[in-house]
Motif scaffolding. Structure first.
Motif, mmCIF file in Angstrom:
data_model
loop_
_atom_site.group_PDB
_atom_site.id
_atom_site.type_symbol
_atom_site.label_atom_id
_atom_site.label_comp_id
_atom_site.label_asym_id
_atom_site.label_seq_id
_atom_site.Cartn_x
_atom_site.Cartn_y
_atom_site.Cartn_z
ATOM 1 N N VAL A 12 0.830 -1.207 0.000
ATOM 2 C CA VAL A 12 0.000 0.000 0.000
ATOM 3 C C VAL A 12 0.864 1.257 0.000
ATOM 4 C CG1 VAL A 12 -1.721 1.316 1.310
ATOM 5 C CG2 VAL A 12 -1.891 -1.184 1.191
ATOM 6 N N ALA A 13 0.455 2.231 -0.791
ATOM 7 C CA ALA A 13 1.062 3.566 -0.771
ATOM 8 C C ALA A 13 -0.059 4.587 -0.810
ATOM 9 C CB ALA A 13 2.005 3.754 -1.956
ATOM 10 N N GLU A 14 0.252 5.800 -0.420
ATOM 11 C CA GLU A 14 -0.750 6.865 -0.394
ATOM 12 C C GLU A 14 -1.468 6.965 -1.729
ATOM 13 O OE1 GLU A 14 -0.529 11.683 -0.042
ATOM 14 O OE2 GLU A 14 0.393 10.528 1.596
ATOM 15 N N HIS A 15 -2.792 7.056 -1.661
ATOM 16 C CA HIS A 15 -3.599 7.142 -2.872
ATOM 17 C C HIS A 15 -3.159 8.362 -3.683
ATOM 18 C CE1 HIS A 15 -7.073 7.077 -5.535
ATOM 19 N NE2 HIS A 15 -7.450 5.919 -4.983
ATOM 20 N N SER A 16 -2.973 8.174 -4.976
ATOM 21 C CA SER A 16 -2.417 9.244 -5.807
ATOM 22 C C SER A 16 -3.417 10.342 -6.127
ATOM 23 C CB SER A 16 -1.872 8.661 -7.116
ATOM 24 O OG SER A 16 -2.897 8.022 -7.850
ATOM 25 N N ILE A 17 -4.708 10.083 -5.902
ATOM 26 C CA ILE A 17 -5.727 11.094 -6.172
ATOM 27 C C ILE A 17 -6.397 11.554 -4.879
ATOM 28 C CG2 ILE A 17 -7.912 11.579 -7.359
ATOM 29 C CD1 ILE A 17 -7.087 9.530 -9.479
ATOM 30 N N MET A 18 -6.829 10.601 -4.070
ATOM 31 C CA MET A 18 -7.512 10.887 -2.803
ATOM 32 C C MET A 18 -6.517 10.668 -1.669
ATOM 33 S SD MET A 18 -10.855 8.845 -4.054
ATOM 34 C CE MET A 18 -10.875 8.723 -5.831
ATOM 35 N N HIS A 19 -5.749 11.686 -1.379
ATOM 36 C CA HIS A 19 -4.589 11.549 -0.505
ATOM 37 C C HIS A 19 -4.932 11.239 0.950
ATOM 38 C CE1 HIS A 19 -1.946 12.834 -3.749
ATOM 39 N NE2 HIS A 19 -2.820 13.781 -4.012
ATOM 40 N N GLN A 20 -6.183 11.369 1.320
ATOM 41 C CA GLN A 20 -6.562 11.034 2.691
ATOM 42 C C GLN A 20 -6.533 9.526 2.928
ATOM 43 O OE1 GLN A 20 -8.614 12.013 0.259
ATOM 44 N NE2 GLN A 20 -10.780 11.614 0.688
ATOM 45 N N TYR A 21 -6.562 8.762 1.854
ATOM 46 C CA TYR A 21 -6.519 7.308 1.981
ATOM 47 C C TYR A 21 -5.072 6.832 1.901
ATOM 48 C CZ TYR A 21 -11.523 7.770 1.189
ATOM 49 O OH TYR A 21 -12.836 8.133 1.288
ATOM 50 N N ALA A 22 -4.668 6.081 2.931
ATOM 51 C CA ALA A 22 -3.293 5.577 3.057
ATOM 52 C C ALA A 22 -2.292 6.729 3.137
ATOM 53 C CB ALA A 22 -2.934 4.633 1.908
ATOM 54 N N VAL A 57 -13.849 14.354 -7.577
ATOM 55 C CA VAL A 57 -12.984 13.694 -6.601
ATOM 56 C C VAL A 57 -13.729 13.460 -5.295
ATOM 57 C CG1 VAL A 57 -10.904 13.927 -5.195
ATOM 58 C CG2 VAL A 57 -10.851 14.571 -7.601
ATOM 59 N N SER A 58 -14.496 14.445 -4.872
ATOM 60 C CA SER A 58 -15.255 14.318 -3.631
ATOM 61 C C SER A 58 -16.251 13.169 -3.720
ATOM 62 C CB SER A 58 -15.983 15.634 -3.340
ATOM 63 O OG SER A 58 -16.739 15.529 -2.153
ATOM 64 N N ALA A 59 -16.941 13.073 -4.841
ATOM 65 C CA ALA A 59 -17.917 12.000 -5.031
ATOM 66 C C ALA A 59 -17.229 10.639 -5.062
ATOM 67 C CB ALA A 59 -18.698 12.230 -6.322
ATOM 68 N N ALA A 60 -16.098 10.575 -5.750
ATOM 69 C CA ALA A 60 -15.348 9.310 -5.825
ATOM 70 C C ALA A 60 -14.812 8.910 -4.459
ATOM 71 C CB ALA A 60 -14.205 9.451 -6.829
ATOM 72 N N SER A 61 -14.399 9.892 -3.669
ATOM 73 C CA SER A 61 -13.887 9.619 -2.328
ATOM 74 C C SER A 61 -14.960 8.987 -1.448
ATOM 75 C CB SER A 61 -13.383 10.908 -1.673
ATOM 76 O OG SER A 61 -12.305 11.456 -2.380
ATOM 77 N N LEU A 62 -16.166 9.509 -1.543
ATOM 78 C CA LEU A 62 -17.268 8.958 -0.756
ATOM 79 C C LEU A 62 -17.593 7.535 -1.195
ATOM 80 C CD1 LEU A 62 -19.691 12.018 -0.505
ATOM 81 C CD2 LEU A 62 -18.388 10.971 1.349
ATOM 82 N N ALA A 63 -17.488 7.284 -2.499
ATOM 83 C CA ALA A 63 -17.830 5.970 -3.028
ATOM 84 C C ALA A 63 -16.900 4.872 -2.527
ATOM 85 C CB ALA A 63 -17.811 6.013 -4.562
ATOM 86 N N ILE A 64 -15.649 5.206 -2.249
ATOM 87 C CA ILE A 64 -14.697 4.178 -1.807
ATOM 88 C C ILE A 64 -14.324 4.301 -0.330
ATOM 89 C CG2 ILE A 64 -13.739 3.990 -4.132
ATOM 90 C CD1 ILE A 64 -11.249 5.482 -3.112
ATOM 91 N N ILE A 85 -7.533 18.591 -10.726
ATOM 92 C CA ILE A 85 -8.651 17.835 -11.258
ATOM 93 C C ILE A 85 -9.944 18.357 -10.654
ATOM 94 C CG2 ILE A 85 -7.436 15.712 -11.881
ATOM 95 C CD1 ILE A 85 -7.910 14.645 -9.148
ATOM 96 N N ASN A 86 -11.051 17.977 -11.249
ATOM 97 C CA ASN A 86 -12.359 18.458 -10.808
ATOM 98 C C ASN A 86 -12.626 18.015 -9.370
ATOM 99 O OD1 ASN A 86 -15.350 18.335 -10.372
ATOM 100 N ND2 ASN A 86 -15.371 19.144 -12.460
ATOM 101 N N ARG A 87 -12.718 18.966 -8.465
ATOM 102 C CA ARG A 87 -12.844 18.651 -7.045
ATOM 103 C C ARG A 87 -14.174 17.998 -6.702
ATOM 104 N NH1 ARG A 87 -10.181 24.196 -4.452
ATOM 105 N NH2 ARG A 87 -8.127 23.968 -5.467
#
Length: 254
Positions: free
Chosen positions: A117-127, A233-240, A228-230
């Motif tokens: 695992v490495a820090e997510h390249s788009i949603m940096h709050q994950y890992a 990204v916010s919607a994708a972050s909630l989805a995962i 990128i479109n925030r």
């Protein structure tokens, strides 16, 4: 015996994991950058005495297609191979299986595989901040076990690597970074793009069909002038969020 790293690491996370493994082999390790859009990988040839670590990121549970295409141009010639897939704490799904097939097609002899695992390249709050101290300790242990196998003459047979065939359907890029008002047209993003999706004559023009959403242009820009479109990204972050809320650990298949 010579040691090599074949790495596709647009934002650096995959390289951090690969370096954490190979630094414990007490040998000089040559790095070959699969993200170099100018390189001719058909000239990359190994031999049966070589040891090659292939490290690739997982993009939505699959290997970036360009990384597979470049890997398949390489001549493995039965070199010993360690596969490393790196993901952002959601799931790597069929990434290792796809890497296994690509490496075997290129003539490599796979002796081990790692998921990390490495820090997510788009949603940096994950890992965030990973690989961390705990990860590095685990990877050091994996490296020592792999080195023991390399130094042994015993053949443990085919490695059981997880994943499905056929692979899951790959997703589209979707998140295409755009230049902001802070862009000064320095051209670094175009030069660094692994797939030449950015027009060097007009860096505000990005080919959305070529872009693989790797985020290199965002992380490399010295003026923080690509984003990128925030809302997306916010919607994708909630989805995962649920899938990423539990810490995933590194795995070794040997």
């Amino acid at each position: 015996m010579k040691y090599f790293q074949l790495i596709f690491s647009p934002t650096g996370g995959t390289k951090k994991v690969a370096d954490a493994v190979t630094k414990h082999w007490d040998s000089v390790v040559e790095t070959i950058d699969l993200s170099d859009a100018e390189a001719d990988f058909s000239q990359c040839t190994f031999n049966v005495e070589d040891v090659v670590l292939i490290a690739l990121p997982s993009f939505a549970g699959r290997v970036p297609s360009v990384a597979v295409e470049r890997l398949q141009k390489v001549h493995g010639n039965s070199a010993k191979c360690i596969l490393v897939c790196v993901y952002g704490n959601r799931a790597y799904e069929d990434t290792l299986a796809e890497m296994e097939d690509a490496a075997r097609a290129s003539g490599f002899d796979i002796i081990a595989a790692i998921s990390a695992v490495a820090e997510h390249s788009i949603m940096h709050q994950y890992a965030a901040g990973r690989p961390d101290a705990e990860d590095l300790s685990q990877l050091e242990g994996f490296a020592r076990r792999i080195k023991e196998k390399l130094d042994s003459s015993l053949d443990s047979g085919k490695i059981q690597i997880p994943g499905n065939r056929p692979y899951k359907k790959s997703g589209g890029a979707g998140l295409v970074p755009k230049a902001t008002k802070d862009c000064i047209n320095c051209g670094l993003c175009a030069r660094q793009c692994p797939v030449k999706a950015i027009d060097p004559a007009d860096v505000r023009s990005t080919d959305s069909k070529r872009c693989i959403s790797c985020m290199r242009c965002v992380t490399q820009c010295p003026h923080n002038a690509r984003e990128i479109n925030r809302a997306i990204v916010s919607a994708a972050s909630l989805a995962i969020k649920k899938a990423c809320s539990v810490r995933k650990e590194s795995e070794l298949f040997i």
